[in-house]
Design a protein around this motif. Structure first.
Motif, PDB file in Angstrom:
ATOM      1  N   ARG A   1       6.761 -41.408 -40.230  1.00  0.00           N
ATOM      2  CA  ARG A   1       7.461 -41.980 -39.080  1.00  0.00           C
ATOM      3  C   ARG A   1       7.456 -40.925 -37.978  1.00  0.00           C
ATOM      4  N   LEU A   2       7.035 -41.303 -36.778  1.00  0.00           N
ATOM      5  CA  LEU A   2       6.879 -40.351 -35.683  1.00  0.00           C
ATOM      6  C   LEU A   2       7.727 -40.747 -34.487  1.00  0.00           C
ATOM      7  N   ASP A   3       8.334 -39.739 -33.867  1.00  0.00           N
ATOM      8  CA  ASP A   3       9.106 -39.934 -32.646  1.00  0.00           C
ATOM      9  C   ASP A   3       8.246 -39.540 -31.450  1.00  0.00           C
ATOM     10  N   LEU A   4       8.506 -40.174 -30.323  1.00  0.00           N
ATOM     11  CA  LEU A   4       7.828 -39.818 -29.075  1.00  0.00           C
ATOM     12  C   LEU A   4       8.870 -39.391 -28.052  1.00  0.00           C
ATOM     13  N   THR A   5       8.609 -38.281 -27.382  1.00  0.00           N
ATOM     14  CA  THR A   5       9.419 -37.882 -26.240  1.00  0.00           C
ATOM     15  C   THR A   5       8.493 -37.886 -25.031  1.00  0.00           C
ATOM     16  N   VAL A   6       8.861 -38.673 -24.034  1.00  0.00           N
ATOM     17  CA  VAL A   6       8.085 -38.756 -22.794  1.00  0.00           C
ATOM     18  C   VAL A   6       8.833 -37.945 -21.744  1.00  0.00           C
ATOM     19  N   MET A   7       8.109 -37.039 -21.074  1.00  0.00           N
ATOM     20  CA  MET A   7       8.721 -36.200 -20.054  1.00  0.00           C
ATOM     21  C   MET A   7       8.022 -36.407 -18.714  1.00  0.00           C
ATOM     22  N   LEU A   8       8.825 -36.467 -17.686  1.00  0.00           N
ATOM     23  CA  LEU A   8       8.350 -36.616 -16.315  1.00  0.00           C
ATOM     24  C   LEU A   8       8.712 -35.338 -15.569  1.00  0.00           C
ATOM     25  N   ALA A   9       7.706 -34.662 -15.025  1.00  0.00           N
ATOM     26  CA  ALA A   9       7.929 -33.362 -14.396  1.00  0.00           C
ATOM     27  C   ALA A   9       7.345 -33.314 -12.985  1.00  0.00           C
ATOM     28  N   ASP A  10       7.711 -32.260 -12.276  1.00  0.00           N
ATOM     29  CA  ASP A  10       7.181 -32.055 -10.931  1.00  0.00           C
ATOM     30  C   ASP A  10       5.699 -31.689 -11.002  1.00  0.00           C
ATOM     31  N   GLU A  11       5.081 -31.535  -9.847  1.00  0.00           N
ATOM     32  CA  GLU A  11       3.637 -31.299  -9.796  1.00  0.00           C
ATOM     33  C   GLU A  11       3.205 -29.986 -10.434  1.00  0.00           C
ATOM     34  N   ASN A  12       4.133 -29.046 -10.608  1.00  0.00           N
ATOM     35  CA  ASN A  12       3.818 -27.779 -11.268  1.00  0.00           C
ATOM     36  C   ASN A  12       4.135 -27.803 -12.758  1.00  0.00           C
ATOM     37  N   GLY A  13       4.758 -28.876 -13.206  1.00  0.00           N
ATOM     38  CA  GLY A  13       5.121 -29.001 -14.609  1.00  0.00           C
ATOM     39  C   GLY A  13       6.296 -28.120 -14.999  1.00  0.00           C
ATOM     40  N   LEU A  14       7.075 -27.666 -14.031  1.00  0.00           N
ATOM     41  CA  LEU A  14       8.173 -26.743 -14.302  1.00  0.00           C
ATOM     42  C   LEU A  14       9.547 -27.415 -14.314  1.00  0.00           C
ATOM     43  N   GLN A  15       9.760 -28.366 -13.430  1.00  0.00           N
ATOM     44  CA  GLN A  15      11.047 -29.039 -13.360  1.00  0.00           C
ATOM     45  C   GLN A  15      10.937 -30.417 -14.011  1.00  0.00           C
ATOM     46  N   ILE A  16      11.747 -30.658 -15.028  1.00  0.00           N
ATOM     47  CA  ILE A  16      11.755 -31.959 -15.692  1.00  0.00           C
ATOM     48  C   ILE A  16      12.685 -32.879 -14.920  1.00  0.00           C
ATOM     49  N   PHE A  17      12.139 -33.982 -14.406  1.00  0.00           N
ATOM     50  CA  PHE A  17      12.954 -34.961 -13.689  1.00  0.00           C
ATOM     51  C   PHE A  17      13.670 -35.903 -14.654  1.00  0.00           C
ATOM     52  N   ASP A  18      12.977 -36.275 -15.735  1.00  0.00           N
ATOM     53  CA  ASP A  18      13.538 -37.247 -16.670  1.00  0.00           C
ATOM     54  C   ASP A  18      12.792 -37.144 -17.989  1.00  0.00           C
ATOM     55  N   GLN A  19      13.440 -37.599 -19.056  1.00  0.00           N
ATOM     56  CA  GLN A  19      12.763 -37.697 -20.351  1.00  0.00           C
ATOM     57  C   GLN A  19      13.348 -38.872 -21.119  1.00  0.00           C
ATOM     58  N   ALA A  20      12.509 -39.431 -21.984  1.00  0.00           N
ATOM     59  CA  ALA A  20      12.916 -40.563 -22.810  1.00  0.00           C
ATOM     60  C   ALA A  20      12.488 -40.284 -24.241  1.00  0.00           C
ATOM     61  N   LEU A  21      13.413 -40.463 -25.179  1.00  0.00           N
ATOM     62  CA  LEU A  21      13.142 -40.257 -26.596  1.00  0.00           C
ATOM     63  C   LEU A  21      13.049 -41.610 -27.285  1.00  0.00           C
ATOM     64  N   LEU A  22      11.937 -41.845 -27.971  1.00  0.00           N
ATOM     65  CA  LEU A  22      11.759 -43.078 -28.742  1.00  0.00           C
ATOM     66  C   LEU A  22      11.721 -42.695 -30.219  1.00  0.00           C
ATOM     67  N   LYS A  23      12.853 -42.814 -30.889  1.00  0.00           N
ATOM     68  CA  LYS A  23      12.947 -42.480 -32.313  1.00  0.00           C
ATOM     69  C   LYS A  23      12.158 -43.509 -33.117  1.00  0.00           C
ATOM     70  N   GLY A  24      11.334 -43.018 -34.034  1.00  0.00           N
ATOM     71  CA  GLY A  24      10.565 -43.915 -34.888  1.00  0.00           C
ATOM     72  C   GLY A  24       9.615 -44.824 -34.133  1.00  0.00           C
ATOM     73  N   ALA A  25       9.089 -44.341 -33.017  1.00  0.00           N
ATOM     74  CA  ALA A  25       8.205 -45.162 -32.184  1.00  0.00           C
ATOM     75  C   ALA A  25       6.936 -45.568 -32.921  1.00  0.00           C
ATOM     76  N   LEU A  26       6.459 -44.696 -33.813  1.00  0.00           N
ATOM     77  CA  LEU A  26       5.251 -44.977 -34.581  1.00  0.00           C
ATOM     78  C   LEU A  26       5.548 -44.841 -36.067  1.00  0.00           C
ATOM     79  N   SER A  27       4.947 -45.716 -36.840  1.00  0.00           N
ATOM     80  CA  SER A  27       5.017 -45.623 -38.291  1.00  0.00           C
ATOM     81  C   SER A  27       3.595 -45.711 -38.806  1.00  0.00           C
TER      82      SER A  27
END
Length: 134
Positions: free
Chosen positions: A86-112
């Protein structure tokens, strides 16, 4: 909030996948600031929270994603290396330099991942064996 993750979906529906099958992650991003350049990353973790893979637009050498307001992005993994579990996915949205995280979403058990045989590891790595006499 300058930008946020509006929606995340996984295909195949229900997240049931076999080793070697295709996986798609659909991500909808919305910006409060028009044309704000952003990067996305998807972290695949096992049930213990160990990162098995990090797939990121910036690390893959892509230019920042730009859209006026809403944008849909699809991450395609054509030949999934995940062997079981069972795998979780965390999606992260960052600025153009990849340094500042604007938002993230955790999908527990997204894949089996359903293996057709016993698998000793969580990843299938493409490889070859060679044998030479002497």
């Amino acid at each position: 909030q300058l930008a946020f993750i509006e929606q995340v979906g996984v295909e195949p529906s229900g997240g049931q996948v076999a080793p070697g099958s295709e996986i798609r992650v659909r991500i909808a991003v919305r910006r409060a600031l028009p044309d704000l350049p952003v990067h996305l990353a998807v972290v695949v973790e096992d049930e213990a929270g160990v990162a098995l893979a990090v797939l990121a637009t910036k690390w893959d050498g892509l230019a920042p994603l730009v859209a006026h307001d809403r944008q849909e992005v699809v991450l395609r993994v054509p030949d999934s290396p995940f062997a079981r579990g069972r795998l979780d996915l965390t999606v992260m949205l960052a600025d153009e330099n990849g340094l500042q995280i604007f938002d993230q979403a955790l999908l527990k058990g997204a894949l089996s991942v359903r293996a057709t045989r016993w698998e000793p590891g969580t990843m299938r790595v493409a490889h070859e064996w060679e044998s030479h006499p002497g």
